[in-house]
Design an enzyme around this catalytic site. Sequence first.
Site, PDB file in Angstrom:
ATOM      1  CG  ASN A   9      37.277  38.439  47.586  1.00 56.61           C
ATOM      2  OD1 ASN A   9      38.047  37.587  47.149  1.00 56.61           O
ATOM      3  ND2 ASN A   9      37.218  39.676  47.101  1.00 56.61           N
ATOM      4  CD1 TRP A  10      38.519  33.394  51.750  1.00 58.10           C
ATOM      5  CD2 TRP A  10      39.662  31.559  51.193  1.00 58.10           C
ATOM      6  NE1 TRP A  10      37.982  32.346  52.456  1.00 58.10           N
ATOM      7  CE2 TRP A  10      38.668  31.206  52.122  1.00 58.10           C
ATOM      8  CE3 TRP A  10      40.500  30.556  50.685  1.00 58.10           C
ATOM      9  CZ2 TRP A  10      38.494  29.893  52.580  1.00 58.10           C
ATOM     10  CZ3 TRP A  10      40.331  29.245  51.136  1.00 58.10           C
ATOM     11  CH2 TRP A  10      39.340  28.926  52.080  1.00 58.10           C
ATOM     12  CE  LYS A  11      39.657  41.640  49.054  1.00 59.53           C
ATOM     13  NZ  LYS A  11      39.782  43.061  49.338  1.00 59.53           N
ATOM     14  CG  HIS A  96      36.666  42.805  44.325  1.00 57.81           C
ATOM     15  ND1 HIS A  96      37.758  43.585  44.595  1.00 57.81           N
ATOM     16  CD2 HIS A  96      36.094  42.512  45.520  1.00 57.81           C
ATOM     17  CE1 HIS A  96      37.846  43.758  45.904  1.00 57.81           C
ATOM     18  NE2 HIS A  96      36.842  43.115  46.489  1.00 57.81           N
ATOM     19  CD  GLU A  98      40.952  44.071  46.065  1.00 62.38           C
ATOM     20  OE1 GLU A  98      40.958  42.840  45.898  1.00 62.38           O
ATOM     21  OE2 GLU A  98      40.690  44.607  47.166  1.00 62.38           O
ATOM     22  CD  GLU A 168      33.422  44.373  48.317  1.00 63.71           C
ATOM     23  OE1 GLU A 168      33.507  43.663  49.310  1.00 63.71           O
ATOM     24  OE2 GLU A 168      34.237  44.337  47.390  1.00 63.71           O
ATOM     25  N   GLY A 174      39.933  47.037  52.909  1.00 64.81           N
ATOM     26  CA  GLY A 174      41.290  46.768  53.383  1.00 64.81           C
ATOM     27  C   GLY A 174      41.916  47.920  54.142  1.00 64.81           C
ATOM     28  CB  SER A 214      36.971  47.619  57.018  1.00 63.59           C
ATOM     29  OG  SER A 214      38.118  47.982  56.255  1.00 63.59           O
ATOM     30  N   GLY A 235      36.706  40.458  53.268  1.00 65.29           N
ATOM     31  CA  GLY A 235      38.050  40.168  52.782  1.00 65.29           C
ATOM     32  C   GLY A 235      38.921  39.664  53.924  1.00 65.29           C
ATOM     33  N   GLY A 236      39.682  40.577  54.515  1.00 64.49           N
ATOM     34  CA  GLY A 236      40.672  40.206  55.534  1.00 64.49           C
ATOM     35  C   GLY A 236      40.132  39.296  56.627  1.00 64.49           C
TER      36      GLY A 236
HETATM   37  P1  13P Z   1      38.225  43.846  53.503  1.00 65.85           P
HETATM   38  O1  13P Z   1      37.181  43.115  54.308  1.00 65.85           O
HETATM   39  O2  13P Z   1      39.614  43.292  53.709  1.00 65.85           O
HETATM   40  O3  13P Z   1      38.130  45.324  53.664  1.00 65.85           O
HETATM   41  O4  13P Z   1      37.901  43.543  51.954  1.00 65.85           O
HETATM   42  C1  13P Z   1      36.626  43.747  51.482  1.00 65.85           C
HETATM   43  C2  13P Z   1      36.520  43.187  50.122  1.00 65.85           C
HETATM   44  O5  13P Z   1      37.086  43.719  49.182  1.00 65.85           O
HETATM   45  C3  13P Z   1      35.741  41.955  49.931  1.00 65.85           C
HETATM   46  O6  13P Z   1      35.527  41.690  48.589  1.00 65.85           O
END
Ligand code: 13P
Length: 256
Positions: A9-11, A96, A98, A168, A174, A214, A235-236
Site C-alpha cells: 500500500n503505497w499510500k 484502511h 487512515e 492492521e 507506521g 510495520s 506500507g513503508g
Molecule cells: P506500515 O507498514 O508503514 O506500518 O503501514 C501499514 C499499512 O497501513 C498498510 O496498509
Amino acid sequence: MRRFLVAGNWKMNTTRATGEDLAAALAANAPAAEDGVEVLVCPPYPYLVPIADKTSGSAVSLGAQDVYFEAGGAFTGEVAVDMLKDVGCSHVIIGHSERRHVMGETDETINKKVKAAIAGGLTVVLCVGELLSDREAGNTEAILDGQMAGGLADISEAEAASIVIAYEPVWAIGTGVTASPEQAESAHEHLRKWVASRYTDAFSEQIQILYGGSVKPDNAEVLMGQPNVDGALVGGASLKADLFIPIIDAARKLSA
Ligand code: 13P
C-alpha cells in the site's frame, strides 16, 4: 493450502518516476506461479495507468487504495469501480485505518464500497484493526467483530469469496511497533473464527487474512509464519524494492 498475498500500500507516496521504477523492479522479480505467492501493488490513483504499464504481463497485480460506491455521475473527486477495472486493477483496499480515522469513514460507507467493488468484479482487501486505546481497554476482539459485521453486512459467502481480510492494528501502522507474532496470530485466529461462525468452517479455511503494521524484512517471516497469517499488507517497506522483495521472498520461503 492458502496462498500468500504480499501487498504494498503505497499510500500518498512516490512520484510517477519513482513509482514506475519500483513497479518495474517488482515485475522483474515477481514470483513464479508455482511459488504460491501473489504480489499486489496499490499506487496512488494518478499513477495507476503508468504503473499498469510496468506490471501488465507480470505476476504483479494492481490495486487501488479506495473506491466510491456509486457507478458514476456528480461525485467530485471520487473514482468508480469500473474506472479501476478499466485501467487494469484487480484489487481495491477498502476501510484502511487512515480512511476510517483520518477521513472519518464509517462501517456503513465501507460496506457500500465493499458491495460495489465485489459486484463490479474487484477483489477487496478489507482492513480492520483496533486503536491502542481499544487494545488497552481489552476491546480488541469486540472492535474487530464490529468492523467485520459492519463491513460484511448483507454479503453472502459467494460474494465474500472476493474478499481478503487485512488485520492492521492501528497502533502498529507506521510506528515501527509491530504486533508480536502471538498478538497477530491471536487476532487472526479470532477473525477466522468470526468468518466460520458467520459463514462456514470450510470457507473460513479458504479466506486469506493478511497482517499489516510495520512489516519489515526482518519480521516478515515470523509474522507470516503464524498459522493464521496468510501474507502482509505493507506500507513503508513497500516503497523500496530492496525492502519489499525480501518480504516477498519470506513468503516464498514459507510456502516452499
Ligand atoms: P506500515 O507498514 O508503514 O506500518 O503501514 C501499514 C499499512 O497501513 C498498510 O496498509
